[in-house]
Write a protein that holds these residues in place. Structure first.
Motif, short mmCIF file in Angstrom:
data_model
loop_
_atom_site.label_atom_id
_atom_site.label_comp_id
_atom_site.label_asym_id
_atom_site.label_seq_id
_atom_site.Cartn_x
_atom_site.Cartn_y
_atom_site.Cartn_z
N UNK A 1 33.89 39.84 42.35
CA UNK A 1 32.61 39.67 41.65
C UNK A 1 32.68 38.58 40.60
N UNK A 2 33.83 38.50 39.97
CA UNK A 2 33.97 37.49 38.94
C UNK A 2 35.32 36.82 39.12
N UNK A 3 35.28 35.63 39.69
CA UNK A 3 36.53 35.00 40.09
C UNK A 3 37.11 34.04 39.07
N UNK A 4 36.53 34.01 37.84
CA UNK A 4 37.00 33.04 36.85
C UNK A 4 38.36 33.38 36.26
N UNK A 5 38.76 34.63 36.44
CA UNK A 5 39.90 35.15 35.70
C UNK A 5 41.22 34.76 36.37
N UNK A 6 41.83 33.68 35.87
CA UNK A 6 43.07 33.18 36.48
C UNK A 6 44.18 34.21 36.37
N UNK A 7 44.30 34.83 35.19
CA UNK A 7 45.36 35.82 35.00
C UNK A 7 45.21 36.96 36.00
N UNK A 8 43.96 37.36 36.16
CA UNK A 8 43.68 38.46 37.10
C UNK A 8 44.16 38.11 38.49
N UNK A 9 43.85 36.89 38.95
CA UNK A 9 44.27 36.47 40.29
C UNK A 9 45.78 36.52 40.41
N UNK A 10 46.44 35.99 39.35
CA UNK A 10 47.90 35.95 39.41
C UNK A 10 48.47 37.37 39.50
N UNK A 11 47.86 38.29 38.72
CA UNK A 11 48.34 39.67 38.77
C UNK A 11 48.16 40.25 40.17
#
Lengths: 381, 660
Positions: A325-335
């Motif tokens: 839904x919200x793909x801006x979160x780089x840290x989230x993707x890395x996690x």
């Protein structure tokens, strides 16, 4: 099938009586012409048609619609057909055949009821009587579906009076409890529209939005909680869920801070205290460790393997949903990528990194961060 | 009890139909009048029972008895009464029940008013009707039973699809079914004739009124459906070459051909094979239409494959009846006695051309309808065949047909004089050309073909007028005599004139609408003014309203032209909560034969609303044409006299009035 709905004995009798009457009428329809033996022979024949046509020519001629030579030619043609028809018709005399008539009568008397019964019995429900709405509404036996029916009635009422805020207020929590989250969302929104907004209503709305998303605090839900928080900074539900949102985003320390503050202000007997305490324990009072770290896994040491895996998978799923839904979160993707790697699912990790690149593609700075992060995870390019 | 009695009545109707299928045929073999007469009483009893069954279903819908699954799935207690009734046939099960009810109605009519039929023909006809009826009763009872019950009835129903909650549903399907199913009678007559091996002018005389009735209803049904789509779907289109529409157009084309060749047969004892074949084809296409619409094969071949019971059942019925009747035709057609002879240039010849063109046009539509389905099945490739295909194929065929229409009624029977007719049609041709020139000079816009097509329409109408003038001797004879002759003219001749003129009028409407329609699409805020084709439409405001089972947002437009206020138009959007669906209710303003058309889109965040405004010049002619055709059909139907076609004598050289 409830016994309540079964027919009383008398009604049942009437129904069978009606069936019997109908069957008799049907049989009679077959027997009647057989009994009359084809006495009245009012049938048409070709000869009549041609005779009428001849009369028609005279009429047309008299009215001046056709000329004499044409009329003459037509008369010759039709007379020729008339003669042919006359000779072929006289050859066909009616006969009567008693054997076949008896056969047809037996077919009607025995075959017809048998066929009717053979088809109706497996398909019909003769034990059920009618339930016209008018009869049904005043007294409803059987409370099994009463809640659903109450909801239906309230919905009907609101259909006619959509601005009845109190109605929406009553309806929304019931829908939520019944698990009809999407309808509950609409009901809460209407409640806010017609009753005015309050922190409670906003956070209730946020809660059902999250529930509808399978427990993920989506951007929409978060917006509602933030609005509630703005209206009343102490609203416990809004605070709890904002904490949860932070946790799901991986900002564990922030989540812990929110919850700690919430507990500090909470009355000692607040019913939601244990929930917040458990949640706080789950994030372990903060720290900079990323979510789904070894620590989390350690925290679930007591569980058996199946439960543990289920828990981890659940958290990963939530993270993935949120990032969708919200793909801006780089840290989230890395996690997320790291979590897939830990779980040994390299394909999914690669898939997630591709998704991540697409999601942040239009921001050079983030893309750089992402690529560096992926490199350290050993997923270069 | 109503539900179960209705169910049982349907079962009894099946049992009666089974008896009616065999006993009268045996009776006809044995020439036993009593056995043959069984057909008559069983047909009437069938009508009684199916009628009772249908009335039972209507009652259940009106009473909102949600213990009946069909009512629960398609009704709602708060729906207005009229939609509770029309909702009965707004769903699959109910519409099939309507289908068989109409079938039984036609069977009952033949039984009740078939006194002038030879006994064995009537027995055969009613037996064939019973074969069709049995197949469809079984289909309904086994796969689409409207009387199945729910033991614990829910308190509220699921409501009818909102698009169908419209007065159009009250009229369109019954009309269409009267048309479709009406052709079953000519089919049954054709099969009966093949079984008896006997077909003659008398046969055609008995078939004609039934064919005419079916054709009238089908014409009105299609026109009504097209108008309904025009105002309800909100796109301003009136024909989409959609498979469902094609399904109704094909029987119409074949039925029109049938109507004409049955006439030739009655009058001249010719075109027997054509008539039989067209009877079979027309009803087969009606069955095909039922299959296409009812099996769900159109929505998606794959959805059809997932739940194939219904589709396969109808497909079996289809194969059985079409295959069976065509094989019977192949086996027996040669044994039919050849009828009257005629020269190629004659009224008969013109009607053969008419049959050919209509049949080919029908084949084109059939191809365009089935090709995408075949592609989807065989190549798993989804495509649609639309207007461009039909413009290249169907339209030229029809243009040719229209060019020939004025010649037909003016040619003499048996041997005609094409040159003479051409001379007499000269005035009509000139009228057509003058109109072409005027339109050309006036518009200079749009397609170059448009003025030509309008000229063709005018030619058809002028041809009709010429024909009537010739027959009555107007301008040639004293006025009083002409008037007298006009009154003496058979109503069937007037019927022909009206039907053919209707064709021309519809053509003009179609051309004007497609060529010169102007549209305006924008988002408008209150007090904005839209200018379309010289009209000013001012959006006064938006307001919300509560309907019985929906909420609607109404936009109010003030329409003026040159500063003079004309009317207020109120298009709206309705949202139905039960189904979570919404419909667009277009607003129409009729000015002469032209219409202004407004339909609403979505509201933007700033309170503006998307609107589509169309000005459609002469659009109403598209539907007045078919109404005129149906009126012509009714005139012809009301003419109870026999039709005789007096042949032109071989040697007669005198230039007399054309034959009738």
């Amino acid at each position: 099938m409830g016994a309540v709905y079964a027919l009383p004995e008398a009604c049942q009798m009437t129904l069978w009586f009606v069936f019997a009457l109908m069957t008799v009428a049907a049989i009679f329809a077959v027997l009647w012409p057989l009994g009359r033996g084809g006495r009245d022979q009012n049938q048409g024949s070709e000869v009549t048609v041609y005779k009428d046509q001849l009369a028609e020519i005279e009429h047309d001629l008299a009215a001046g619609l056709i000329a004499r030579p044409e009329a003459e030619a037509a008369r010759v043609e039709i007379s020729r057909r008339l003669l042919a028809a006359d000779s072929s018709e006289s050859a066909l005399a009616p006969t009567s055949n008693l054997k076949w008539r008896r056969g047809a009568a037996v077919l009607a008397l025995v075959g017809l009821p048998l066929v009717a019964a053979a088809i109706y019995v497996p398909l019909g429900s003769p034990a059920l009587h009618d339930f016209p709405l008018a009869q049904r509404e005043p007294a409803r036996p059987g409370m099994a579906q009463s809640l659903e029916n109450l909801v239906a009635q309230v919905q009907q009422h609101l259909e006619k009076n959509p601005t009845d805020g109190r109605g929406w207020n009553v309806l929304a929590p019931v829908l939520e409890r019944l698990g009809r989250f999407d309808e509950a969302v609409r009901a809460y929104r209407n409640s806010i529209t017609y009753n005015g907004e309050s922190a409670e209503r906003r956070s209730d709305l946020g809660e059902v939005i999250a529930a509808a998303a399978g427990g993920v605090v989506t951007a929409d839900a978060k917006a509602e909680f933030e609005r509630a928080h703005a209206l009343n900074a102490d609203d416990p539900k809004a605070n709890y869920f904002l904490g949860l949102a932070a946790e799901q985003d991986g900002r564990k320390d922030e989540a812990a801070n929110i919850w700690r503050a919430l507990l500090a202000k909470a009355p000692a007997d607040a019913p939601w205290r244990p929930l917040v305490q458990t949640s706080l324990a789950r994030v372990g009072g903060g720290g900079t460790m990323p979510a789904l770290s070894d620590e989390t896994i350690a925290a679930s040491k007591e569980m058996n393997d199946g439960d543990r895996n289920a828990m981890i998978r659940g958290m990963v799923e939530r993270l993935a949903t949120r990032l969708k839904q919200n793909g801006d979160d780089v840290d989230g993707w890395l996690r997320l990528v790291r979590a897939y790697l830990v779980m040994g699912d390299r394909d999914k990790a690669l898939g997630a990194s591709t998704d991540a690149r697409q999601a942040v593609a239009n921001n050079a700075e983030r893309l750089r961060q992402l690529n560096e992060g992926l490199k350290t995870l050993g997923l270069d390019g | 009890m109503i539900a179960e009695a209705g169910h049982y009545a349907l079962v009894l109707a099946l049992a009666l139909a089974l008896i009616q299928s065999f006993v009268p045929v045996i009776g006809a073999r044995l020439r036993d009048p009593a056995l043959m007469n069984v057909a008559r009483s069983t047909a009437l009893a069938q009508l009684l029972f199916v009628g009772a069954s249908f009335i039972a279903l209507v009652t259940l819908h009106v009473n909102s008895d949600f213990s009946v699954a069909n009512v629960y799935e398609n009704s709602h207690s708060m729906k207005p009464l009229i939609y509770k009734i029309t909702g009965v046939w707004g769903n699959h099960e109910g519409s099939m029940l309507l289908w068989v009810s109409i079938l039984a109605l036609f069977g009952g009519l033949v039984a009740a008013f078939g006194n002038n039929l030879p006994l064995s023909l009537r027995a055969h006809v009613l037996s064939v009707q019973a074969w069709i009826a049995s197949a469809f009763y079984l289909f309904i009872l086994i796969t689409s039973n409207p009387f199945l019950r729910i033991a614990n009835p829910p308190i509220e129903g699921r409501d009818l699809n909102p698009v169908l909650q419209d007065i159009g549903l009250a009229v369109h399907p019954p009309m269409l079914y009267l048309g479709y199913v009406g052709f079953s009678i000519s089919f049954s007559f054709a099969i009966a004739a093949l079984i008896e091996g006997r077909i003659d002018a008398a046969w055609a005389r008995w078939v004609r009124p039934w064919t005419l009735v079916a054709w009238i209803f089908l014409t009105l049904g299609i026109a009504m459906g097209s108008y309904w789509a025009y105002y309800e779907l909100g796109w301003g289109g009136w024909w989409f070459w959609d498979p469902v529409e094609n399904a109704s157009l094909m029987p119409w084309l074949a039925g029109t051909a049938l109507l004409h060749s049955a006439l030739v047969m009655e009058k001249r004892n010719a075109l027997k094979v054509w008539t039989i074949l067209l009877s079979i084809l027309t009803f087969s296409l009606s069955l095909l239409g039922t299959f296409l619409v009812r099996s769900g094969v159109i929505t998606s071949v794959h959805a059809f494959a997932n739940d194939p019971t219904r589709g396969v059942f109808i497909l079996l019925i289809l194969c059985l009846f079409i295959g069976g009747s065509l094989s019977l035709f192949a086996g027996r057609a040669t044994s039919l006695k050849q009828g009257g002879l005629f020269a190629p240039i004659s009224r008969e010849g013109a009607l053969v051309l008419n049959n050919l063109l209509l049949t080919v046009a029908c084949a084109v539509v059939l191809f365009g309808t089935l090709y995408p389905l075949a592609m989807e099945v065989l190549a798993d490739f989804k495509m649609s065949v639309g207007a461009p295909f039909y413009n290249l194929t169907f339209v030229p065929l029809f243009a040719l047909l229209l060019l020939a229409v004025p010649f037909g009624p003016m040619l003499a029977w048996k041997r005609g004089d094409l040159l003479g007719v051409t001379q007499r049609l000269l005035a009509a041709g000139v009228a057509g050309l003058v109109v072409v020139a005027i339109v050309w000079a006036w518009t200079r816009g749009g397609s170059a073909l448009a003025p030509l097509a309008i000229g063709l329409g005018v030619f058809v109408i002028a041809g009709v007028v010429t024909d009537i003038v010739e027959r009555t001797g107007l301008f040639r004879l004293p006025f009083a005599t002409a008037l007298h002759r006009a009154r003496g003219l058979p109503r069937s001749a007037w019927g022909t004139a009206f039907a053919h003129a209707g064709l021309g009028i519809a053509l003009i409407g179609i051309v004007c609408e497609t060529t010169w329609n102007s549209e305006y699409i924008a988002t408008m805020k209150p007090n904005d003014v839209a200018q379309v084709a010289g009209y000013d439409l001012k959006l006064d405001g938006l307001l919300e309203r509560q309907g019985p089972n929906y909420r609607e947002m109404v936009a109010q437009f003030n329409v003026s032209r040159g500063g003079e206020a004309l009317s207020v138009m109120t298009p709206s959007k309705r949202s139905f909560t039960t189904r979570g669906a919404s419909t667009t209710e277009a607003a129409l303003l009729t000015r002469g034969a032209s219409q202004l058309y407004i339909s609403l889109g979505d509201v933007t965040a700033e309170g503006a609303i998307a609107v589509r405004i169309y000005h459609k010049p002469f659009v109403l002619l598209i539907w007045w044409g078919p109404v005129l055709m149906a009126f012509g059909g009714m005139l012809s139907l009301s003419d109870r006299r026999l039709r005789v076609g007096a042949p032109k004598p071989a040697r007669a050289k005198q230039r007399l009035q054309p034959a009738e």
